[in-house]
Design an enzyme around this catalytic site. Sequence first.
Site, PDB file in Angstrom:
ATOM      1  N   SER A   1      44.114  28.550  39.696  1.00  0.00           N
ATOM      2  CA  SER A   1      42.871  29.208  38.666  1.00  0.00           C
ATOM      3  C   SER A   1      43.563  30.538  37.769  1.00  0.00           C
ATOM      4  O   SER A   1      45.012  30.769  38.117  1.00  0.00           O
ATOM      5  CB  SER A   1      41.582  29.832  39.427  1.00  0.00           C
ATOM      6  OG  SER A   1      41.972  31.162  40.001  1.00  0.00           O
ATOM      7  N   LYS A   2      43.092  30.790  37.068  1.00  0.00           N
ATOM      8  CA  LYS A   2      43.435  32.241  36.235  1.00  0.00           C
ATOM      9  C   LYS A   2      44.199  33.002  37.077  1.00  0.00           C
ATOM     10  O   LYS A   2      44.931  33.770  36.394  1.00  0.00           O
ATOM     11  CB  LYS A   2      42.435  32.867  35.287  1.00  0.00           C
ATOM     12  CG  LYS A   2      41.994  31.689  34.355  1.00  0.00           C
ATOM     13  CD  LYS A   2      41.969  32.276  32.651  1.00  0.00           C
ATOM     14  CE  LYS A   2      41.978  31.125  31.843  1.00  0.00           C
ATOM     15  NZ  LYS A   2      40.295  30.755  31.792  1.00  0.00           N
ATOM     16  N   ARG A   3      43.643  33.384  38.349  1.00  0.00           N
ATOM     17  CA  ARG A   3      44.257  34.386  39.249  1.00  0.00           C
ATOM     18  C   ARG A   3      45.592  34.222  39.311  1.00  0.00           C
ATOM     19  O   ARG A   3      46.244  35.135  39.686  1.00  0.00           O
ATOM     20  CB  ARG A   3      43.551  34.161  40.431  1.00  0.00           C
ATOM     21  CG  ARG A   3      42.105  34.952  40.391  1.00  0.00           C
ATOM     22  CD  ARG A   3      41.610  35.167  41.830  1.00  0.00           C
ATOM     23  NE  ARG A   3      41.420  34.127  42.530  1.00  0.00           N
ATOM     24  CZ  ARG A   3      42.121  33.493  43.708  1.00  0.00           C
ATOM     25  NH1 ARG A   3      43.016  34.342  44.244  1.00  0.00           N
ATOM     26  NH2 ARG A   3      42.105  32.356  44.022  1.00  0.00           N
ATOM     27  N   HIS A   4      46.273  33.117  39.269  1.00  0.00           N
ATOM     28  CA  HIS A   4      47.443  32.570  39.734  1.00  0.00           C
ATOM     29  C   HIS A   4      48.339  32.880  38.315  1.00  0.00           C
ATOM     30  O   HIS A   4      49.459  32.598  38.592  1.00  0.00           O
ATOM     31  CB  HIS A   4      47.544  31.247  40.366  1.00  0.00           C
ATOM     32  CG  HIS A   4      46.746  31.115  41.639  1.00  0.00           C
ATOM     33  ND1 HIS A   4      45.590  30.328  41.494  1.00  0.00           N
ATOM     34  CD2 HIS A   4      47.147  31.504  42.847  1.00  0.00           C
ATOM     35  CE1 HIS A   4      45.099  30.453  42.814  1.00  0.00           C
ATOM     36  NE2 HIS A   4      46.080  31.122  43.684  1.00  0.00           N
ATOM     37  N   GLY A   5      47.782  32.939  37.293  1.00  0.00           N
ATOM     38  CA  GLY A   5      48.444  32.950  36.227  1.00  0.00           C
ATOM     39  C   GLY A   5      47.811  32.182  35.064  1.00  0.00           C
ATOM     40  O   GLY A   5      46.816  31.641  35.229  1.00  0.00           O
TER      41      GLY A   5
END
Length: 489
Positions: free
Chosen positions: A256-260
């Site tokens: 998800s966006k959390r990972h980049g």
Amino acid sequence: VISLEKIRVRFAPSPTGPLHIGGARSALFNYLLAKQYRGTFVVRIEDTDLERSNRESEENILASLKWLGMDWDEGIQKGGDKGPYRQTERLDIYKKYVDLLLENGQAYFCYCTEEELEEEREALKAKGETPRYLGKCRTLTEIERKEMGNRGLKPVVRFRVPDGQIINIDDLVRGKVSFESDGIGDYVIVKSDGIPTYNFAVVIDDATMDITHVIRGEEHLSNTPRQVLIYEALGLAMPSFAHISLILGKDRSKMSKRHGSTSVVAYKDKGYLPEALINFLALLGWSPVGEEEIFTIDDLIKQFSLDRVAKNPAVFDLDKLNHINSHYIRKAPLEEITTIAIPFLSESGYVSKEPNIEEFKLLTKIVAAVRERINNVAEVANFADIFFSQEVIFENEEAKEVLKEEQVPQVLELLQQKVMEAEELTAEVIKALLKSLTKELGLGGRKVFMPVRVALTGQMHGPELYDIIPILGKEGVKKRIASSTGQLS
Ligand code: GLU
């Protein structure tokens, strides 16, 4: 596993956002098979979710596919004899098949309200059962239906799921997967606004477009039994299925966006090269035979095989992408990288958006000097200050301390003198010049090179001095030495 018939595969994105890394990987696996078997790669737009679909997303997805170099043979924008290739333009085709199912009693109108459905779901959940539709409207009579219609209720169409059936899928990646029809309630195939649902439209499209292999993300595996039942009900030829595993972040939770960044365009905008992204995407799930990690698209077309696509999830590793990208940055023609670098450099304010030939030449030198040290082309801009600013900015106190060593004034003075006297500033000239500098001063290399580096760049690491000095030129060297020594007090 794959028979030698003409294969037809498709990428069928829903235009509800930019092309996602996972979507790009699905597209790639389809593309590779199509090219390997000289088959046809079709792109179709699945826009039956009217609320969430938009043309901007569609354009982004198609532009991203083209940027990655995955051009399609047939489909949206291209045409072909099985179109149209946008689902909202195929409503009359779906209607024919819905009518068939209704006539045969394999589908029926349902008038249940959202409240009733909610109640049913809650009741099932309370009993610990899978929430599903239990078929209240299965047995409505013609008269009851008329009456509901007269009350202004708009029905949906539901597929009548056969009772007590085991649905087996021979997945090319996951092997045999079985589902029980009893766990699936009668599901909606046409919404009350007359638009078919994904699970219905996808079957009609894949069948009428003669798709031979459906290769898509694992998140669709649970849809597959629903789709298989529709193929069976309509007597349509079924494609082979291959569900490729999810992409997880490094912490093993769903990417998800959390990972980049998750969209392809975000990587483009950061200066990743399409060749690098393709190479990286291929390795998200597929494993080559040997240890090699660098694959051009042509290598992949030759070597890719679904047999070597893993069942277990792929892990998105940004370090690996950076490693692959830096490889392609070093290998690409200098002019190509320079062209990609211009927007990033112009953002720093030192370079015009449309440099003239002289400026462009200088930029290629800068790119040549730094390209061994960057993971993406955007990072070229990290070096802009060194090459364009009159002012040296020290990266930290430690760097500044280097210039306080006692030999430094001597070193810098002699360097400046030699640079000024040089007939031309080439890498060769600078190499010789630095050598004679250490020799004349009788100093070890470090006592010379480190202060020169810090005086010119403010940093203790960076591009080679013999690359930097020719770019700075005589004036640049003079001004930057003045700037850095002027800051010592
Ligand atoms: N439209 C679906 C999606 O974007 C793809 C479905 C499929 O490949 O069958 O997730």
